[in-house]
Write a protein that holds these residues in place. Structure first.
Motif, short mmCIF file in Angstrom:
data_model
loop_
_atom_site.label_atom_id
_atom_site.label_comp_id
_atom_site.label_asym_id
_atom_site.label_seq_id
_atom_site.Cartn_x
_atom_site.Cartn_y
_atom_site.Cartn_z
N TRP A 227 -2.16 -10.25 -3.75
CA TRP A 227 -2.69 -9.25 -2.83
C TRP A 227 -3.81 -8.44 -3.49
O TRP A 227 -4.89 -8.26 -2.91
CB TRP A 227 -1.55 -8.33 -2.38
N LEU A 230 -7.17 -10.10 -3.74
CA LEU A 230 -7.88 -10.34 -2.49
C LEU A 230 -8.59 -9.10 -1.95
O LEU A 230 -9.49 -9.22 -1.10
CB LEU A 230 -6.90 -10.82 -1.42
N SER A 233 -12.40 -8.67 -1.35
CA SER A 233 -13.03 -9.58 -0.39
C SER A 233 -12.71 -9.22 1.06
O SER A 233 -13.28 -9.81 1.98
CB SER A 233 -12.59 -11.02 -0.66
N TYR A 234 -11.81 -8.28 1.26
CA TYR A 234 -11.37 -7.97 2.62
C TYR A 234 -12.37 -7.07 3.34
O TYR A 234 -12.84 -6.07 2.80
CB TYR A 234 -10.01 -7.28 2.60
N LEU A 238 -9.95 -5.21 8.25
CA LEU A 238 -8.61 -5.64 7.82
C LEU A 238 -7.96 -4.57 6.95
O LEU A 238 -8.52 -4.17 5.92
CB LEU A 238 -8.70 -6.96 7.04
N THR A 240 -4.36 -3.85 4.91
CA THR A 240 -3.09 -4.42 4.45
C THR A 240 -2.39 -3.41 3.55
O THR A 240 -3.02 -2.69 2.79
CB THR A 240 -3.31 -5.73 3.67
N VAL A 267 0.06 -5.94 7.98
CA VAL A 267 -1.31 -6.33 8.31
C VAL A 267 -1.72 -5.75 9.65
O VAL A 267 -0.96 -5.79 10.62
CB VAL A 267 -1.43 -7.88 8.38
N PHE A 269 -5.44 -6.22 11.73
CA PHE A 269 -6.78 -6.80 11.68
C PHE A 269 -7.48 -6.60 13.01
O PHE A 269 -7.00 -7.05 14.06
CB PHE A 269 -6.72 -8.28 11.33
N LEU A 279 -8.24 -15.08 6.51
CA LEU A 279 -8.22 -14.06 5.47
C LEU A 279 -6.87 -13.98 4.77
O LEU A 279 -6.79 -13.66 3.58
CB LEU A 279 -8.56 -12.69 6.08
N LEU A 280 -5.81 -14.29 5.49
CA LEU A 280 -4.46 -14.16 4.94
C LEU A 280 -3.91 -15.47 4.38
O LEU A 280 -2.77 -15.50 3.89
CB LEU A 280 -3.53 -13.63 6.03
N HIS A 349 -4.02 -0.39 1.00
CA HIS A 349 -5.44 -0.61 0.75
C HIS A 349 -6.22 0.42 1.57
O HIS A 349 -6.11 0.45 2.80
CB HIS A 349 -5.83 -2.03 1.17
#
Length: 455
Positions: A227, A230, A233-234, A238, A240, A267, A269, A279-280, A349
């Motif tokens: 997690w 990533l 890049s989110y 999005l 999370t 999540v 989105f 993405l996931l 996040h």
């Protein structure tokens, strides 16, 4: 300071509950039942005019005032000697103007009363994880939730507040009227008056891709490593959260999770299912044991975090972090994993729009860091407290090197509120306090005092 209140002569307007009254314990409770609130009295006004009368009554008797509805985050208040709680729980009501995407609520309104009225209209508010939280307290401290990476904090969606000031006036604070008060209340907390109503903007949103991926708690380190890798890049669409959750073995907990422990990736989105699934994909490749992701109404966000709905006894810790290091992840998995005394170890996040100050923002325009950390442990009896405290301190030590600051709505113990703001913002908050409440009648939970009186 304890103030003697003569029940024969000191009659407040409206209902007043005092120590010894039959319903005293019922009305003085906080959401964290370890917080033993003992104010001088509790006023229960039924409208804004009665709030103003209570303010005048308290001021004449040398009492201070703190406003509450749900009792969330009462711990920072400390002792309530010489203080009256103004319980605004009767000030409810919701009005939605979908033409301009505007909502008006009474100060006691909870998010669970707002979101069901928005979703059928294709709208969504910037609420947080729990629908039981009041809109007022959430908004005055900031307000971060599922849509914050894209749309920022709730406090900067606020367009007006109805406020009873220290001189007993009911004023409307917005960009044109009482602009300094409007600025301070949006993120500076409740040190400036008793808020009786709030207007705020909401976002157009008919549906989104949301849900949860459940993994065995023994996989906590693997999931957190993936997690964390990533996050950069989110996109801002999005959001999370990665949470270790130890569900209690209680009948009200859904059977699939009752009495079990998981590392859960939550999540939300703002896009279609295909893009969200892409993405996931790296997280799904880890093999969740349950997967509830689906296209759904924004109403589904209400209880996505599975927060407790009833008051409970707990201790907590929190921080904003620049990042979650590999070493910290291993320690989090060790301390918060299988057999932990902590009910929740949560990493949200943040970043995105929370790093940008919108035009005309209030006192809290942004948050530092990319991850908001919160952990709590339930303390059902005194014997449980040492272990909970030890594990919270272990998490603090592991995360300290990457600490970027604090989000005040998560700070549930007494703290130095000046540390939550830069110097210029703190100085301006105190100047507004000087202008509206120089005698320090009102106590916010993270209190902003007047400027020192020159000697």
């Amino acid at each position: 300071m304890t103030v003697e209140i003569d029940t024969r002569t000191d009659r407040a307007p409206g209902r007043l509950v005092r120590p010894g009254d039959r319903d005293w314990d019922a009305v003085r409770g906080a959401f964290n039942v370890l917080v033993d609130q003992r104010p001088e009295a509790i006023a229960l006004p039924t409208d804004a005019a009665q709030v103003a009368s209570v303010v005048g009554w308290a001021r004449e008797r040398g009492l201070r005032i703190t406003a509450q509805t749900t009792g969330h985050n009462a711990g920072p208040l400390g002792s309530l000697d010489g203080t009256v709680i103004v319980n605004t729980s009767a000030l409810t009501g919701v009005r939605v103007d979908e033409r301009v995407r505007q909502v008006s609520v009474g100060a006691a309104t909870r998010w669970r009363e707002v979101t069901p009225l928005l979703a059928p209209r294709g709208l969504a508010g910037l609420h947080g994880s729990s629908p039981e939280v009041g809109v007022a307290g959430y908004s005055l401290g900031g307000g971060i939730g599922w849509l914050s990476r894209k749309h920022g904090m709730q406090t900067n969606a606020v367009t007006a507040l109805e406020v009873v000031t220290a001189d007993g006036r009911l004023v409307r604070a917005d960009h044109e009227h009482e602009p300094d008060l409007f600025w301070a209340l949006r993120g500076g907390g409740g040190s400036y008056g008793v808020v009786t109503g709030i207007d705020f903007e909401v976002q157009p949103l008919k549906e989104l891709y949301a849900g949860a991926l459940f993994f065995p708690v023994e996989r906590a380190a693997d999931v957190l490593h993936t997690w964390t890798g990533l996050l950069a890049s989110y996109p801002e669409e999005l959001t999370t959260w990665a949470s270790i959750i130890h569900f209690p073995p209680l009948p009200e907990v859904p059977e699939p999770v009752r009495g079990r422990s998981f590392i859960v990736v939550l999540v939300a989105f703002l896009g279609d299912e295909a893009d969200g699934s892409d993405l996931l994909r790296p997280l799904r490749a880890l093999g969740p044991v349950m997967d509830s992701l689906a296209v759904q109404s924004p109403l589904g966000l209400n209880r996505l975090a599975m927060d407790p709905e009833q008051p409970l006894p707990f201790r907590s810790t929190t921080a904003l972090l620049d990042r979650l290091t590999p070493a910290a992840i291993e320690e989090v998995a060790r301390v918060g994993g299988a057999g932990s005394a902590l009910g929740l170890v949560e990493f949200r996040h943040v970043g995105g729009a929370l790093h940008r100050a919108p035009e005309g923002a209030g006192a809290r325009a942004t948050l530092p860091g990319d991850i908001a950390f919160l952990s709590l442990g339930v303390v059902p009896d005194p014997a449980a407290e040492p272990v909970v405290r030890e594990q919270l301190l272990a998490l603090e030590a592991a995360l300290l090197p990457e600490r970027a600051g604090d989000y005040p709505n998560f700070v549930m113990d007494p703290a130095d509120p000046s540390a939550f703001f830069d110097r210029a913002t703190w100085a301006r908050l105190r100047r507004v306090k000087d202008a509206y409440d120089p005698d320090d009648l009102f106590r916010g939970n993270h209190h902003v005092p007047p400027s020192p009186t020159p000697r």
